[in-house]
Scaffold this active site. Structure first.
Site, PDB file in Angstrom:
ATOM      1  N   ALA A  11       0.817  -1.216   0.000  1.00 19.82           N
ATOM      2  CA  ALA A  11       0.000   0.000   0.000  1.00 19.82           C
ATOM      3  C   ALA A  11       0.850   1.266   0.000  1.00 19.82           C
ATOM      4  CB  ALA A  11      -0.947  -0.010   1.194  1.00 19.82           C
ATOM      5  N   SER A  12       1.872   1.324   0.791  1.00 25.53           N
ATOM      6  CA  SER A  12       2.677   2.543   0.864  1.00 25.53           C
ATOM      7  C   SER A  12       3.387   2.844  -0.449  1.00 25.53           C
ATOM      8  CB  SER A  12       3.692   2.430   2.003  1.00 25.53           C
ATOM      9  OG  SER A  12       3.019   2.421   3.234  1.00 25.53           O
ATOM     10  N   MET A  13       3.752   1.843  -1.197  1.00 26.79           N
ATOM     11  CA  MET A  13       4.432   2.056  -2.473  1.00 26.79           C
ATOM     12  C   MET A  13       3.447   2.339  -3.607  1.00 26.79           C
ATOM     13  SD  MET A  13       7.507   2.048  -1.710  1.00 26.79           S
ATOM     14  CE  MET A  13       8.095   2.263  -3.364  1.00 26.79           C
TER      15      MET A  13
END
Length: 93
Positions: A11-13
């Site tokens: 998710a963060s990427m």
């Protein structure tokens, strides 16, 4: 053991990549940041939100306005995090 078709939660990427893709589509005039998500995903039409809540009861209310692409990109949509519990979550499900 990892399988060849396993999907990883990154998710963060995915946030910056998705934001750039949406900005490029907006720049090309194919969508606008303030377009309702339901324009592209009809399942998001007529959303409900949580109102008053007690230990025994939660009141649902019709949303005051549709969720927009801008809401998704700025994390102000009110949608919660999706937690995957199966270690082998794939697109076949």
């Amino acid at each position: 053991m990892m399988k060849t078709d396993d999907i990883f939660w990154i998710a963060s990427m995915s946030k910056p990549v998705t934001a750039v893709a949406v900005a490029m589509l907006a720049d090309d005039g194919k969508l606008a940041f303030d377009d309702p998500v339901a324009k592209f995903l009809p399942e998001f039409r007529d959303m409900w939100v949580a109102g008053e809540q007690t230990a025994q009861q939660r009141v649902l209310l019709k949303a005051a306005r549709p969720i927009t692409l801008r809401d998704l990109l700025t994390h102000t949509s009110g949608l919660g995090e999706y937690r995957v519990t199966d270690p082998h979550w794939t697109l076949r499900r």
